[in-house]
Scaffold this active site. Structure first.
Site, PDB file in Angstrom:
ATOM      1  CG  PHE A 122      -1.884   1.174   1.196  1.00  0.00           C
ATOM      2  CD1 PHE A 122      -3.053   1.087   0.445  1.00  0.00           C
ATOM      3  CD2 PHE A 122      -1.613   2.365   1.848  1.00  0.00           C
ATOM      4  CE1 PHE A 122      -3.943   2.160   0.369  1.00  0.00           C
ATOM      5  CE2 PHE A 122      -2.495   3.440   1.787  1.00  0.00           C
ATOM      6  CZ  PHE A 122      -3.660   3.329   1.043  1.00  0.00           C
TER       7      PHE A 122
ATOM      8  CG  ASP B 279       5.475   3.517   1.934  1.00  0.00           C
ATOM      9  OD1 ASP B 279       5.546   4.158   3.004  1.00  0.00           O
ATOM     10  OD2 ASP B 279       4.458   3.513   1.210  1.00  0.00           O
TER      11      ASP B 279
ATOM     12  CE  LYS C 233      -0.162   5.490   7.926  1.00  0.00           C
ATOM     13  NZ  LYS C 233      -1.573   5.648   8.199  1.00  0.00           N
TER      14      LYS C 233
END
Ligand code: PLP
Length: 430
Positions: free
Chosen positions: A148, A233, A272
């Protein structure tokens, strides 16, 4: 009949229903939300608008590094907003430089670009790869199945999950997907147009699957051999969530080889927990590639703004002050042991617990009889049951429950969470 019924009095119209109604009327329905409206929080706990409390092991999907209503974050925001909130990237300010210096110190020689979200951070590393390969006509990025990488057009093109792409074709060209943790498949998939390989160190949305040390080291070797960028990522698995700043540092820490000691990817996307709830994203590019994106090549109005940088610097300071990397590792190990023991005790409901630090997943068994009557996925039904028990957690795919709590979750809170999960597992297995 319906029209002549009087409006129910306020006491029976709970607060949640009116909020849900305003969403139904006014908010684009792109999210399948749970029936909870949250109002306030403190540490790892949140309360909904009807006053019901929950232990929050979802952490806003791996965002709330210091928990809710952190006095440190509040103080940093108040102090900075009283001085200067926004100047744009036309000018310098000290905080962006300081934050970049700290991130470089935590990763390795290179430079940082700041943006506002994970999707923008991955977009940045896609552009880095495009620029890197451009003069040789190379543009292709290989990504892993079940990955993702965000919801922008390039993000869904990079994401190897059919459900996020559906209805948005034609996608951005130049992304192909290969099985995760399979080095031979990556090697076989290379084409003359390939410029980069991108993976998550621990797949998050895909169900909490860590990369193996052999895969990381093998990809590094392959990328060196074929002159490709190795991109990672770290949006969900980064920022000390695994007990080390980046997941590859944790995954490789017990590997004594010289290759492991000097391992670095060429680009890393972050977001995040970097901002603990204040929007910020960033990507790091390793030194040889750090100046590929020159003046005019990339930009963001808000990226690296003063408020975001003040908060991110404070979070790094608190993580060090309160030893939260060690806490994520220790409390994570404890919670993983608890979850594994639950999986052993309730095998008709739970298949396996896995993960690193405070990035944990609990995989459900197939065909749980209590879930057969509903068309909702088992993971959604299990999370709904956890909500009933007073615990927030996050579904990943159809059969995995994710736990991504604040990095300062205490051992007592982890034990309490395990007890709540056990109550649900026991009920389902009876
Ligand atoms: C690994 C990974 N990359 C990228 C993203 C996208 O981040 P954002 O939602 O901040 O755009 C996410 C979000 O969950 C993610 O988990």
């Amino acid at each position: 009949m319906k029209n002549i019924l009087p409006t129910p009095p306020a006491v029976v119209r709970n607060e949640f229903q009116s909020i849900q109604e305003s969403f139904r009327k006014n908010v684009i329905p792109s999210y399948a939300r749970f029936d909870i409206a949250l109002e306030r929080g403190q540490g790892s706990r949140v309360w909904d608008v009807n006053g019901r409390g929950y232990l929050d092991l979802g952490g806003g999907i791996a965002v709330c590094a210091l928990g809710h209503a952190s006095p440190d974050i509040t103080a940093a925001l108040v102090a900075q907003s009283g001085k200067l909130c926004h100047i744009s990237n036309l000018y310098y300010h000290a905080l962006q430089g300081l934050l970049a210096e700290q991130l470089v110190g935590l990763i390795g020689p290179g430079k940082v670009f700041f943006c506002n979200s994970g999707g923008e951070a991955t977009e940045g590393i896609f552009k880095l790869a495009r620029k890197f390969g451009h003069d040789q006509g190379r543009y292709e990025i290989l990504t892993a199945e079940n990955s993702f990488h965000g919801r922008t057009l390039a993000g869904i093109s990079a994401t190897a999950q059919a459900k996020v792409k559906k209805g948005f074709e034609p996608l951005v060209p130049g992304f192909r997907h290969v099985p995760f943790n399979n080095l031979a498949a990556a090697r076989d998939a290379l084409s003359p147009a390939t410029a980069a390989i991108l993976i998550e160190g621990v797949q998050g949305e895909g169900g909490i699957t860590p990369a193996t040390p052999e895969y990381l080291l093998g990809l590094r070797q392959l990328c060196d051999e074929k002159n490709l960028l190795l991109l990672m990522d770290g949006v969900q698995c980064g920022h000390f969530r695994t007990g080390r700043f980046q997941s590859f540092q944790r995954i490789l820490e017990n590997d004594a080889s010289p290759e492991a000691a000097k391992f670095l990817p060429d680009g890393i996307a972050m977001a995040k927990s970097l901002g603990g709830g204040f929007p910020i994203g960033a990507f790091w590019a390793r030194a040889p590639y750090a100046d590929l994106l020159g003046p005019g090549a990339h930009g963001s109005t808000f990226g690296g703004g003063l408020l975001a940088c003040a908060v991110a610097l404070k979070i790094l300071e608190v993580i060090e002050r309160d030893h939260l990397a060690a806490n994520a590792r220790a409390v994570g190990d404890f919670l993983l042991a608890q979850l594994s023991s639950l999986a052993a005790r309730y095998p008709s409901v739970l298949r396996e617990a896995r993960g690193l630090g405070l990035m944990l997943g609990l995989e459900l068994r197939e065909n749980i009889p209590a879930f057969a009557a509903s068309d909702k996925s088992p993971s959604i039904q299990f999370v709904n049951a956890l909500h009933q028990a007073g615990l927030l957690a996050i579904p990943a795919g159809s059969r995995v429950i994710r736990f991504l709590p604040p990095l300062n979750l205490s051992r007592a809170e982890a034990a309490e969470a395990a007890g709540l999960i056990e109550s649900v597992a026991a009920h389902l297995s009876s």
